[in-house]
Design an enzyme around this catalytic site. Structure first.
Site, PDB file in Angstrom:
ATOM      1  N   ARG A  19     -48.119  38.396  13.469  1.00  0.00           N
ATOM      2  CA  ARG A  19     -47.208  38.647  14.578  1.00  0.00           C
ATOM      3  C   ARG A  19     -47.712  39.868  15.340  1.00  0.00           C
ATOM      4  O   ARG A  19     -48.533  40.637  14.847  1.00  0.00           O
ATOM      5  CB  ARG A  19     -45.798  38.910  14.056  1.00  0.00           C
ATOM      6  N   SER A  21     -45.887  42.486  16.426  1.00  0.00           N
ATOM      7  CA  SER A  21     -45.124  43.725  16.265  1.00  0.00           C
ATOM      8  C   SER A  21     -45.983  44.797  15.603  1.00  0.00           C
ATOM      9  O   SER A  21     -46.942  44.509  14.882  1.00  0.00           O
ATOM     10  CB  SER A  21     -43.865  43.481  15.429  1.00  0.00           C
ATOM     11  N   LYS A  91     -40.367  38.748   2.667  1.00  0.00           N
ATOM     12  CA  LYS A  91     -38.944  38.436   2.841  1.00  0.00           C
ATOM     13  C   LYS A  91     -38.700  37.506   4.026  1.00  0.00           C
ATOM     14  O   LYS A  91     -37.658  36.869   4.112  1.00  0.00           O
ATOM     15  CB  LYS A  91     -38.121  39.719   2.995  1.00  0.00           C
ATOM     16  N   ASP A  92     -39.667  37.416   4.964  1.00  0.00           N
ATOM     17  CA  ASP A  92     -39.519  36.524   6.119  1.00  0.00           C
ATOM     18  C   ASP A  92     -40.007  35.105   5.844  1.00  0.00           C
ATOM     19  O   ASP A  92     -39.784  34.208   6.660  1.00  0.00           O
ATOM     20  CB  ASP A  92     -40.314  37.068   7.322  1.00  0.00           C
ATOM     21  N   THR A 138     -27.043  47.020  11.607  1.00  0.00           N
ATOM     22  CA  THR A 138     -27.855  46.163  10.741  1.00  0.00           C
ATOM     23  C   THR A 138     -27.796  44.741  11.271  1.00  0.00           C
ATOM     24  O   THR A 138     -26.763  44.298  11.776  1.00  0.00           O
ATOM     25  CB  THR A 138     -27.389  46.184   9.275  1.00  0.00           C
ATOM     26  N   SER A 140     -28.737  42.300   9.163  1.00  0.00           N
ATOM     27  CA  SER A 140     -28.794  41.557   7.903  1.00  0.00           C
ATOM     28  C   SER A 140     -27.402  41.301   7.350  1.00  0.00           C
ATOM     29  O   SER A 140     -26.649  42.240   7.075  1.00  0.00           O
ATOM     30  CB  SER A 140     -29.618  42.355   6.882  1.00  0.00           C
ATOM     31  N   LEU A 141     -27.060  40.037   7.170  1.00  0.00           N
ATOM     32  CA  LEU A 141     -25.773  39.700   6.561  1.00  0.00           C
ATOM     33  C   LEU A 141     -25.726  40.165   5.109  1.00  0.00           C
ATOM     34  O   LEU A 141     -24.651  40.493   4.592  1.00  0.00           O
ATOM     35  CB  LEU A 141     -25.517  38.198   6.637  1.00  0.00           C
ATOM     36  N   ARG A 142     -26.862  40.189   4.431  1.00  0.00           N
ATOM     37  CA  ARG A 142     -26.923  40.678   3.045  1.00  0.00           C
ATOM     38  C   ARG A 142     -26.478  42.136   2.972  1.00  0.00           C
ATOM     39  O   ARG A 142     -25.636  42.504   2.151  1.00  0.00           O
ATOM     40  CB  ARG A 142     -28.363  40.534   2.515  1.00  0.00           C
ATOM     41  N   ARG A 143     -27.053  42.976   3.846  1.00  0.00           N
ATOM     42  CA  ARG A 143     -26.663  44.386   3.861  1.00  0.00           C
ATOM     43  C   ARG A 143     -25.209  44.539   4.289  1.00  0.00           C
ATOM     44  O   ARG A 143     -24.448  45.315   3.701  1.00  0.00           O
ATOM     45  CB  ARG A 143     -27.583  45.162   4.809  1.00  0.00           C
ATOM     46  N   ARG A 160     -30.920  44.561  17.009  1.00  0.00           N
ATOM     47  CA  ARG A 160     -32.164  43.777  17.009  1.00  0.00           C
ATOM     48  C   ARG A 160     -33.260  44.599  17.654  1.00  0.00           C
ATOM     49  O   ARG A 160     -33.040  45.664  18.210  1.00  0.00           O
ATOM     50  CB  ARG A 160     -31.970  42.469  17.801  1.00  0.00           C
ATOM     51  N   GLY A 161     -34.478  44.045  17.627  1.00  0.00           N
ATOM     52  CA  GLY A 161     -35.628  44.725  18.193  1.00  0.00           C
ATOM     53  C   GLY A 161     -36.524  45.265  17.098  1.00  0.00           C
ATOM     54  O   GLY A 161     -36.167  45.275  15.915  1.00  0.00           O
ATOM     55  N   ASN A 162     -37.726  45.719  17.484  1.00  0.00           N
ATOM     56  CA  ASN A 162     -38.630  46.270  16.486  1.00  0.00           C
ATOM     57  C   ASN A 162     -38.101  47.626  16.004  1.00  0.00           C
ATOM     58  O   ASN A 162     -37.101  48.137  16.508  1.00  0.00           O
ATOM     59  CB  ASN A 162     -40.059  46.365  17.036  1.00  0.00           C
ATOM     60  N   ARG A 166     -35.030  50.001  17.568  1.00  0.00           N
ATOM     61  CA  ARG A 166     -33.790  50.269  16.843  1.00  0.00           C
ATOM     62  C   ARG A 166     -33.571  51.772  16.644  1.00  0.00           C
ATOM     63  O   ARG A 166     -32.456  52.272  16.796  1.00  0.00           O
ATOM     64  CB  ARG A 166     -33.795  49.528  15.498  1.00  0.00           C
ATOM     65  N   CYS A 253     -32.637  33.553   5.155  1.00  0.00           N
ATOM     66  CA  CYS A 253     -32.499  35.011   5.203  1.00  0.00           C
ATOM     67  C   CYS A 253     -31.143  35.407   5.766  1.00  0.00           C
ATOM     68  O   CYS A 253     -30.725  36.541   5.619  1.00  0.00           O
ATOM     69  CB  CYS A 253     -33.617  35.634   6.039  1.00  0.00           C
TER      70      CYS A 253
END
Length: 324
Positions: A19, A21, A91-92, A138, A140-143, A160-162, A166, A253
């Site tokens: 990617r 980024s 993780k992705d 965040t 992330s729904l996990r966090r 969102r964003g790199n 953020r 994820c």
């Protein structure tokens, strides 16, 4: 690092997909450099691509799809022969790969924990001392689910964003704090922004977090041989257990599934959590067994937790997301 094995000649140029980024490139260039050290006579080129997840930055991840958001374009590149392998944050990477592609190796893991990064005005605070209503960013729904469970007085807002984007939003005062991965901050030389490493008792990390996964074509024996130089088996054992756990629960994820793995000799202990979005319902359990049974341990823990109510929580979350 493992001893490099000889490969066929004449040597072909190996094309590495990444990617665009900053973090992705840092990770890919590290892989390129390590392979160049192991195989000084070979040529390794980095080719960059933008994924759908990189392009859609104004919509919450949970509303736009699954893990393939950050991998699909790279996978098409491999299938079409444009690149030979792709470097991912593990993780992705989906737990089910397209036909013909395999997880070629897993690199040594950085600290997989989550980190609290605070606005300057809260530099004397930690998670448990942030004021009521403090806005935590965040995506992330996990966090989100785990932190809501422990700190219901805090407010949460999608970000969102790199990483630089953020952090800029945090510094501009849009958020009181962010939750980010320790590993990403380390790799970008931003360890000084880590205010608190969040303990596993508060937030279990994402499956594969902190490790790199290198995906390649399953029939490319030459690339698979090269990638053996980067395989870190203790990390791989932990991540194979984590990925089997996630695969069995059929969670992408964007569902609140967290894990933690600990190695003690040839024994592996895997802890898993599934939580509702409001943090009110939590199913948490662990399992211990031989590292040689890593995937079976992950599958068995998932099946056990499903019977304890994890599947009902996940079904309700997916139904909620579908309605949004």
């Amino acid at each position: 690092m493992a001893t490099a094995s000889p490969v066929s000649s004449p040597a072909r140029t190996i094309r590495i997909g990444s990617r665009k980024s900053q973090l992705a490139l840092v990770q890919t260039e590290w892989v390129q450099a390590e392979l160049q050290k192991a195989f000084p006579d070979r040529t390794f080129e980095v080719h960059t691509m933008s994924t759908q997840g990189d392009k859609i930055l104004d919509v919450a991840l949970a509303k736009i799809g699954d893990k393939g958001l950050f991998t699909k374009e790279l996978e098409v590149g491999m299938i079409n022969g444009d690149i030979d392998f792709a470097v991912h944050s593990l993780k992705d990477l989906p737990t089910r790969l397209p036909e013909g592609l395999v997880l070629g190796c897993v690199t040594e893991r950085e600290n997989p924990a989550d980190a609290l990064v605070v606005h300057e005005q809260h530099k004397d605070k930690q998670l448990d001392s942030l004021p009521e209503g403090a806005v935590i960013g965040t995506s992330s729904l996990r966090r989100l689910a785990q932190l809501r469970h422990h700190y219901p007085h805090l407010s949460f807002k999608d970000v969102r964003g790199n990483l630089n984007t953020r952090l800029s939003k945090l510094d501009a005062g849009e958020y009181d704090a962010l939750i980010l991965a320790v590993a990403g901050l380390h790799r970008l030389g931003m360890s000084d922004r880590i205010h608190q490493v969040i303990p596993a008792e508060v937030s279990l990390h994402a499956v594969g977090q902190g490790a790199l996964g290198i995906e390649c074509r399953g029939d490319d024996a030459e690339v698979l041989e090269l990638l053996k130089a980067l395989q870190h088996q203790p990390t791989a054992d932990r991540c194979y257990a984590e990925r089997a756990f996630l695969r069995e629960l059929e969670g992408g994820c964007q569902v609140p599934i967290g894990v933690n793995t600990v190695l003690n000799g040839d024994q592996l202990t895997l802890t898993g959590i599934v939580a509702s979005l409001d943090g009110q319902q939590v199913v948490k359990d662990n399992i211990t067994g031989a590292t040689s049974d890593a995937e079976r341990l992950g599958t068995e823990l998932a099946q056990r937790m499903r019977q304890q109510g994890a599947q009902t929580i996940l079904d309700n979350i997916l139904a909620t997301l579908d309605r949004q």
